[in-house]
Design a protein around this motif. Structure first.
Motif, PDB file in Angstrom:
ATOM      1  N   PHE A  63      39.661 -90.987 -56.186  1.00  0.00           N
ATOM      2  CA  PHE A  63      40.686 -89.952 -56.207  1.00  0.00           C
ATOM      3  C   PHE A  63      40.534 -89.015 -57.400  1.00  0.00           C
ATOM      4  CE2 PHE A  63      45.147 -88.457 -56.817  1.00  0.00           C
ATOM      5  CZ  PHE A  63      45.259 -87.791 -55.614  1.00  0.00           C
ATOM      6  N   TYR A  64      40.076 -89.518 -58.517  1.00  0.00           N
ATOM      7  CA  TYR A  64      39.899 -88.646 -59.691  1.00  0.00           C
ATOM      8  C   TYR A  64      38.886 -87.553 -59.375  1.00  0.00           C
ATOM      9  CZ  TYR A  64      40.220 -87.613 -64.706  1.00  0.00           C
ATOM     10  OH  TYR A  64      40.464 -87.020 -65.930  1.00  0.00           O
ATOM     11  N   GLU A  65      37.849 -87.891 -58.614  1.00  0.00           N
ATOM     12  CA  GLU A  65      36.845 -86.890 -58.238  1.00  0.00           C
ATOM     13  C   GLU A  65      37.403 -85.931 -57.195  1.00  0.00           C
ATOM     14  OE1 GLU A  65      34.195 -86.559 -60.066  1.00  0.00           O
ATOM     15  OE2 GLU A  65      34.995 -88.291 -61.161  1.00  0.00           O
ATOM     16  N   MET A  66      38.217 -86.434 -56.282  1.00  0.00           N
ATOM     17  CA  MET A  66      38.909 -85.551 -55.347  1.00  0.00           C
ATOM     18  C   MET A  66      39.762 -84.546 -56.119  1.00  0.00           C
ATOM     19  SD  MET A  66      38.246 -86.135 -52.168  1.00  0.00           S
ATOM     20  CE  MET A  66      37.714 -87.387 -50.991  1.00  0.00           C
ATOM     21  N   ASN A  67      40.443 -85.043 -57.118  1.00  0.00           N
ATOM     22  CA  ASN A  67      41.297 -84.195 -57.946  1.00  0.00           C
ATOM     23  C   ASN A  67      40.479 -83.135 -58.676  1.00  0.00           C
ATOM     24  OD1 ASN A  67      44.043 -84.182 -58.048  1.00  0.00           O
ATOM     25  ND2 ASN A  67      44.218 -85.381 -59.909  1.00  0.00           N
ATOM     26  N   ARG A  68      39.297 -83.539 -59.142  1.00  0.00           N
ATOM     27  CA  ARG A  68      38.403 -82.604 -59.839  1.00  0.00           C
ATOM     28  C   ARG A  68      37.970 -81.476 -58.886  1.00  0.00           C
ATOM     29  NH1 ARG A  68      35.386 -83.505 -64.259  1.00  0.00           N
ATOM     30  NH2 ARG A  68      35.560 -85.784 -64.040  1.00  0.00           N
ATOM     31  N   ASP A  69      37.555 -81.858 -57.673  1.00  0.00           N
ATOM     32  CA  ASP A  69      37.125 -80.851 -56.704  1.00  0.00           C
ATOM     33  C   ASP A  69      38.273 -79.924 -56.326  1.00  0.00           C
ATOM     34  OD1 ASP A  69      34.565 -81.869 -56.695  1.00  0.00           O
ATOM     35  OD2 ASP A  69      34.815 -83.007 -54.835  1.00  0.00           O
ATOM     36  N   ALA A  70      39.472 -80.498 -56.173  1.00  0.00           N
ATOM     37  CA  ALA A  70      40.637 -79.691 -55.814  1.00  0.00           C
ATOM     38  C   ALA A  70      40.998 -78.723 -56.933  1.00  0.00           C
ATOM     39  CB  ALA A  70      41.821 -80.603 -55.495  1.00  0.00           C
ATOM     40  N   LEU A  71      40.905 -79.159 -58.173  1.00  0.00           N
ATOM     41  CA  LEU A  71      41.176 -78.269 -59.304  1.00  0.00           C
ATOM     42  C   LEU A  71      40.150 -77.147 -59.355  1.00  0.00           C
ATOM     43  CD1 LEU A  71      42.639 -77.501 -61.926  1.00  0.00           C
ATOM     44  CD2 LEU A  71      41.176 -79.159 -63.127  1.00  0.00           C
ATOM     45  N   GLY A  79      40.852 -66.938 -59.189  1.00  0.00           N
ATOM     46  CA  GLY A  79      39.984 -66.131 -60.040  1.00  0.00           C
ATOM     47  C   GLY A  79      39.906 -66.588 -61.479  1.00  0.00           C
ATOM     48  N   VAL A  80      40.106 -67.880 -61.700  1.00  0.00           N
ATOM     49  CA  VAL A  80      40.074 -68.419 -63.067  1.00  0.00           C
ATOM     50  C   VAL A  80      38.761 -69.169 -63.281  1.00  0.00           C
ATOM     51  CG1 VAL A  80      41.195 -69.943 -64.731  1.00  0.00           C
ATOM     52  CG2 VAL A  80      42.578 -68.674 -63.063  1.00  0.00           C
ATOM     53  N   ASP A  81      38.042 -68.814 -64.315  1.00  0.00           N
ATOM     54  CA  ASP A  81      36.765 -69.458 -64.631  1.00  0.00           C
ATOM     55  C   ASP A  81      36.913 -70.198 -65.961  1.00  0.00           C
ATOM     56  OD1 ASP A  81      34.152 -70.254 -64.620  1.00  0.00           O
ATOM     57  OD2 ASP A  81      33.363 -68.347 -65.381  1.00  0.00           O
ATOM     58  N   LEU A  82      36.882 -71.525 -65.903  1.00  0.00           N
ATOM     59  CA  LEU A  82      37.016 -72.333 -67.104  1.00  0.00           C
ATOM     60  C   LEU A  82      35.777 -73.202 -67.284  1.00  0.00           C
ATOM     61  CD1 LEU A  82      40.699 -73.659 -66.852  1.00  0.00           C
ATOM     62  CD2 LEU A  82      39.862 -71.772 -68.264  1.00  0.00           C
ATOM     63  N   PRO A  83      35.356 -73.458 -68.511  1.00  0.00           N
ATOM     64  CA  PRO A  83      34.230 -74.363 -68.734  1.00  0.00           C
ATOM     65  C   PRO A  83      34.601 -75.796 -68.350  1.00  0.00           C
ATOM     66  CG  PRO A  83      35.228 -73.708 -70.828  1.00  0.00           C
ATOM     67  CD  PRO A  83      35.858 -72.870 -69.763  1.00  0.00           C
ATOM     68  N   ASP A  84      33.586 -76.605 -68.094  1.00  0.00           N
ATOM     69  CA  ASP A  84      33.802 -77.984 -67.654  1.00  0.00           C
ATOM     70  C   ASP A  84      34.684 -78.765 -68.616  1.00  0.00           C
ATOM     71  OD1 ASP A  84      32.305 -77.512 -65.430  1.00  0.00           O
ATOM     72  OD2 ASP A  84      30.504 -78.534 -66.163  1.00  0.00           O
ATOM     73  N   ALA A  85      34.500 -78.544 -69.916  1.00  0.00           N
ATOM     74  CA  ALA A  85      35.271 -79.293 -70.915  1.00  0.00           C
ATOM     75  C   ALA A  85      36.769 -79.028 -70.771  1.00  0.00           C
ATOM     76  CB  ALA A  85      34.809 -78.936 -72.322  1.00  0.00           C
ATOM     77  N   GLU A  86      37.122 -77.781 -70.488  1.00  0.00           N
ATOM     78  CA  GLU A  86      38.542 -77.458 -70.329  1.00  0.00           C
ATOM     79  C   GLU A  86      39.087 -78.016 -69.018  1.00  0.00           C
ATOM     80  OE1 GLU A  86      40.348 -73.811 -71.530  1.00  0.00           O
ATOM     81  OE2 GLU A  86      38.487 -73.109 -72.472  1.00  0.00           O
ATOM     82  N   ARG A  87      38.272 -78.019 -67.971  1.00  0.00           N
ATOM     83  CA  ARG A  87      38.705 -78.622 -66.717  1.00  0.00           C
ATOM     84  C   ARG A  87      38.947 -80.117 -66.909  1.00  0.00           C
ATOM     85  NH1 ARG A  87      35.070 -75.736 -61.947  1.00  0.00           N
ATOM     86  NH2 ARG A  87      35.158 -73.646 -62.848  1.00  0.00           N
ATOM     87  N   ASP A  88      38.077 -80.753 -67.679  1.00  0.00           N
ATOM     88  CA  ASP A  88      38.256 -82.182 -67.946  1.00  0.00           C
ATOM     89  C   ASP A  88      39.546 -82.445 -68.709  1.00  0.00           C
ATOM     90  OD1 ASP A  88      35.941 -82.864 -66.637  1.00  0.00           O
ATOM     91  OD2 ASP A  88      34.714 -82.986 -68.450  1.00  0.00           O
ATOM     92  N   GLU A  89      39.890 -81.538 -69.622  1.00  0.00           N
ATOM     93  CA  GLU A  89      41.130 -81.692 -70.384  1.00  0.00           C
ATOM     94  C   GLU A  89      42.352 -81.565 -69.459  1.00  0.00           C
ATOM     95  OE1 GLU A  89      41.068 -78.860 -73.538  1.00  0.00           O
ATOM     96  OE2 GLU A  89      39.339 -79.796 -74.541  1.00  0.00           O
ATOM     97  N   ILE A  90      42.277 -80.651 -68.502  1.00  0.00           N
ATOM     98  CA  ILE A  90      43.377 -80.493 -67.545  1.00  0.00           C
ATOM     99  C   ILE A  90      43.486 -81.731 -66.661  1.00  0.00           C
ATOM    100  CG2 ILE A  90      44.201 -79.160 -65.575  1.00  0.00           C
ATOM    101  CD1 ILE A  90      42.807 -76.703 -66.864  1.00  0.00           C
ATOM    102  N   LEU A  91      42.345 -82.202 -66.168  1.00  0.00           N
ATOM    103  CA  LEU A  91      42.338 -83.392 -65.315  1.00  0.00           C
ATOM    104  C   LEU A  91      42.917 -84.608 -66.030  1.00  0.00           C
ATOM    105  CD1 LEU A  91      38.866 -83.230 -63.564  1.00  0.00           C
ATOM    106  CD2 LEU A  91      41.056 -83.490 -62.396  1.00  0.00           C
ATOM    107  N   ALA A  92      42.645 -84.704 -67.319  1.00  0.00           N
ATOM    108  CA  ALA A  92      43.055 -85.888 -68.083  1.00  0.00           C
ATOM    109  C   ALA A  92      44.561 -86.056 -68.133  1.00  0.00           C
ATOM    110  CB  ALA A  92      42.490 -85.819 -69.499  1.00  0.00           C
ATOM    111  N   VAL A  93      45.313 -84.985 -67.811  1.00  0.00           N
ATOM    112  CA  VAL A  93      46.770 -85.101 -67.827  1.00  0.00           C
ATOM    113  C   VAL A  93      47.243 -86.139 -66.810  1.00  0.00           C
ATOM    114  CG1 VAL A  93      47.343 -83.345 -66.095  1.00  0.00           C
ATOM    115  CG2 VAL A  93      48.877 -83.705 -68.038  1.00  0.00           C
ATOM    116  N   TYR A  94      46.428 -86.418 -65.786  1.00  0.00           N
ATOM    117  CA  TYR A  94      46.813 -87.421 -64.792  1.00  0.00           C
ATOM    118  C   TYR A  94      46.901 -88.827 -65.391  1.00  0.00           C
ATOM    119  CZ  TYR A  94      47.496 -85.091 -60.362  1.00  0.00           C
ATOM    120  OH  TYR A  94      48.042 -84.351 -59.338  1.00  0.00           O
ATOM    121  N   HIS A  95      46.350 -89.010 -66.576  1.00  0.00           N
ATOM    122  CA  HIS A  95      46.464 -90.307 -67.237  1.00  0.00           C
ATOM    123  C   HIS A  95      47.777 -90.450 -68.006  1.00  0.00           C
ATOM    124  CE1 HIS A  95      42.542 -91.810 -66.177  1.00  0.00           C
ATOM    125  NE2 HIS A  95      41.962 -90.716 -66.612  1.00  0.00           N
TER     126      HIS A  95
END
Length: 227
Positions: A63-71, A79-95
């Motif tokens: 599910f974490y990978e599903m969440n990554r793809d959905a984000l 139209g938002v382009d973010l680097p991988d590191a920032e996407r990972d920071e957003i994803l981490a909020v699920y913890h």
């Protein structure tokens, strides 16, 4: 038929939107996106849609990978382009999503009344471990049961049957508490009773049958079970 509390010996709880508030993920977007609400909404809806499609086309991933793809999709769609590191920071909020205020006290009531309590979730094991820790319910639940164990997401009957087997309970003695309409239908289809936790006063979906019970809080479920 209505809800039959006398049949219940085990309570399973969904995690996201039931125990913790996925809308809180919007805050993680707020510093990086000019209008975070529609991005957050699309992120969540795509995440669920991907799980439904994965079941149908045998494309399981945790599910974490599903969440990554959905984000990734939700950001691109707006139209938002973010680097991988920032996407990972957003994803981490699920913890560390915000825990609803009734969770610990209501589950404690149920446990003290003799009900075995479990989490039954699409979340993968690492996500559930952090959710249980963040919600401070590790001492109250028997275990957290993940879709990752059968590589099948809700609302497939296989996951609910696996959950009941993991609890050691006959499936008709389980009530599943969830904020997800599709989760209600999945649990009932598999043979559980289902309590819809309608925290936000939303209308019930007009197909597929009704929940066995509708509650606004987990304390109301505890009341129904005489806890």
């Amino acid at each position: 038929m209505g809800f039959d509390p006398d049949r219940v010996s085990t309570v399973t709880f969904d995690s996201y939107s039931t125990l913790v508030d996925v809308d809180a993920a919007e805050a993680a977007l707020a510093d990086r996106v000019a209008d975070p609400e529609p991005v957050s909404r699309l992120w969540r809806s795509r995440s669920l849609a991907y799980t439904f499609v994965a079941n149908a086309v045998d494309a399981y991933q945790p599910f974490y990978e599903m969440n990554r793809d959905a984000l990734t999709y939700a950001l691109a769609a707006h139209g938002v382009d973010l680097p991988d590191a920032e996407r990972d920071e957003i994803l981490a909020v699920y913890h560390e999503l915000e825990v609803f205020g009734d969770v610990r006290d209501a589950i404690e009531r149920l446990r003290d009344a003799g009900y075995d309590c479990y989490v039954l979730s699409n979340g993968d094991l690492e996500m559930l471990a952090s959710m249980v820790d963040h919600a401070d319910i590790g001492d109250l639940i028997e275990d957290a049961i993940s879709a990752d164990e059968v590589e099948t997401f809700k609302p497939a009957a296989e996951l609910y049957r696996h959950g009941a087997a993991r609890t050691g309970t006959s499936i008709d003695e389980v009530v599943h508490a969830t904020a997800g309409w599709f989760d209600v239908l999945g649990a009932r289809h598999a043979g559980m009773q289902a309590a819809w936790v309608d925290r936000k006063g939303t209308p019930w979906e007009p197909f597929g049958g009704d929940p066995d019970a509708t509650v606004e809080t987990l304390h109301e479920l505890a009341d129904l079970l005489g806890a």
